[in-house]
Design an enzyme around this catalytic site. Structure first.
Site, PDB file in Angstrom:
ATOM      1  N   GLU A 143     -32.370  -9.011  14.217  1.00 54.81           N
ATOM      2  CA  GLU A 143     -32.931  -8.064  15.264  1.00 54.81           C
ATOM      3  C   GLU A 143     -34.677  -7.795  15.010  1.00 54.81           C
ATOM      4  O   GLU A 143     -35.343  -8.027  15.956  1.00 54.81           O
ATOM      5  CB  GLU A 143     -32.178  -6.754  15.397  1.00 54.81           C
ATOM      6  CG  GLU A 143     -30.850  -6.594  16.037  1.00 54.81           C
ATOM      7  CD  GLU A 143     -30.763  -7.213  17.362  1.00 54.81           C
ATOM      8  OE1 GLU A 143     -32.026  -6.890  18.112  1.00 54.81           O
ATOM      9  OE2 GLU A 143     -29.806  -7.320  17.923  1.00 54.81           O
ATOM     10  N   THR A 144     -34.493  -7.306  13.955  1.00 54.62           N
ATOM     11  CA  THR A 144     -36.365  -6.835  13.588  1.00 54.62           C
ATOM     12  C   THR A 144     -36.819  -7.348  12.338  1.00 54.62           C
ATOM     13  O   THR A 144     -37.916  -6.744  12.039  1.00 54.62           O
ATOM     14  CB  THR A 144     -36.280  -5.251  13.830  1.00 54.62           C
ATOM     15  OG1 THR A 144     -35.532  -4.770  12.527  1.00 54.62           O
ATOM     16  CG2 THR A 144     -35.868  -4.812  14.986  1.00 54.62           C
TER      17      THR A 144
END
Length: 383
Positions: A168-169
């Site tokens: 995701e990040t």
């Protein structure tokens, strides 16, 4: 008198140098000090001439004021928020007057032009790579206690949580710097022409509603919430509705902070997976490698929804074969990972694999989480 002595010393040093004689220690020290002072003065002068680096903007876009508060659909939304949730209508209108239109969000939501066929190998290389693997090891080491606690409480292995946050990040490195209120308002009322446009606008209206509710509940300025161009927030990129439903205060500080608290992110990811079907009692791997027969009877198991619902006996009878034994009585789903012009990879997914697809409805996504988590775990074990 001092000037005469200084000139005399300089003349003496020059004579010694011309004669090839070594300078006395005191003279060497004096010479070095003079050079250092001169260099420091030059550095200071250069620094004075160098302009300071430009200040990084608070957000990643140039928002355009379009007075959303005057739009008919927005007015109706504000009326509904006041009637349904007891918001002050005038305060909402004032708030909406500060919202900006985000053209980059609109552009990024436009359908991609027809391109190359799906390619799992190319896609996976974007996520199962050294930066994310090494970052995952560091993240795991730094948050080992929270990961162990989440595994004990929710039954979700640490490598799965690490895999999701990494995909995701990159463990918080890329959480997004869009004002969530700007992005969601833009997409709720100015979504681009695209298939399912009406449904997508309703989705983002729901997320805008959740943002306002969450901000009021938490006592924060809704404009302080930063996230992706689609409104996803924090290390795990939760949409606002998922923050309201599934986010947990896992560090015990009395508030949920998915942007700055890795512990809250870890606990919230685990809570989300459990709420979407994760079964702590499922033995063995999340997926099992498989091959398929030329008969193609197995094709009837493709595109049958994101759930494990087929019996092993039926899958095997129709030509699906695994290289390892499967847990007795467990249902599976057939996962196809297309590789462009190369042969498609096939896997049998468990309930837990399909729980990951509820985070992002993509086989490629879920498999990247699995593979990244495995790679991080293996690398950590080898260190």
């Amino acid at each position: 008198m001092k000037l005469l002595l200084r000139n005399h010393t300089s003349t003496l040093l020059l004579a010694l140098a011309l004669a090839g004689l070594a300078l006395p220690p005191a003279a060497v020290h004096a010479q070095q000090s003079a050079k250092a002072a001169k260099a420091a003065k030059a550095k200071k002068a250069r620094k004075a001439k160098t302009p300071p680096p430009p200040k990084k903007p608070a957000v990643d876009y140039e928002g355009e004021f379009v007075n959303f508060g005057q739009w008919k659909e927005v007015k109706q939304f504000l009326d509904d928020m006041a009637a349904k949730h007891g918001f002050d209508r005038l305060e909402l209108e004032t708030l909406m007057g500060k919202v900006r239109y985000v053209d980059s969000a609109v552009q990024l939501m436009k359908p991609a032009p027809p391109g190359k066929p799906k390619n799992w190998q190319a896609y996976s290389k974007l996520f199962i790579e050294p930066v994310r693997i090494n970052g995952g090891v560091r993240f795991w080491d730094a948050n080992r206690d929270a990961l162990a606690r989440a595994e004990a409480l929710y039954g979700v292995p640490a490598e799965t949580i690490v895999g999701i946050i990494g995909v995701e990040t990159v463990y918080g490195a890329n959480t997004g710097r869009f004002r969530v209120l700007d992005a969601l308002t833009t997409l709720a009322f100015a979504y681009p022409l695209a298939p399912q446009r009406t449904a997508r606008m309703e989705f983002f209206k729901g997320e805008l509603e959740s943002t306002l509710l969450y901000a009021r509940q938490s006592g924060i300025d809704p404009f302080s919430m930063l996230g992706s161009y689609a409104g996803a927030v924090g290390l795990p990129q939760f949409m606002p509705s998922n923050i309201v439903k599934y986010a947990v205060d896992f560090d015990g500080d009395g508030r949920v902070d998915l942007r700055n608290s890795p512990s809250d992110a870890i606990g919230s990811v685990a809570a989300f997976l459990v709420a979407h079907g994760w079964n702590r009692d499922d033995p063995g791997p999340i997926v099992y490698a498989a091959t398929v027969s030329p008969s193609r009877q197995w094709e009837r198991y493709l595109n049958q929804g994101l759930e494990a619902k087929f019996r092993q006996e039926d899958l095997m009878a129709d030509g699906v074969v695994t290289t390892s034994s499967l847990p007795a009585g467990m249902p599976f789903g057939l996962v196809d990972l297309q590789n462009g012009s190369e042969p498609t990879e096939f896997w049998l997914g468990t309930n837990n694999f399909f729980a990951i697809t509820q985070y992002n409805r993509s086989f490629f996504y879920a498999m990247s989480v699995v593979e990244l988590g495995r790679a991080v775990k293996l690398t950590r074990q080898q260190m």
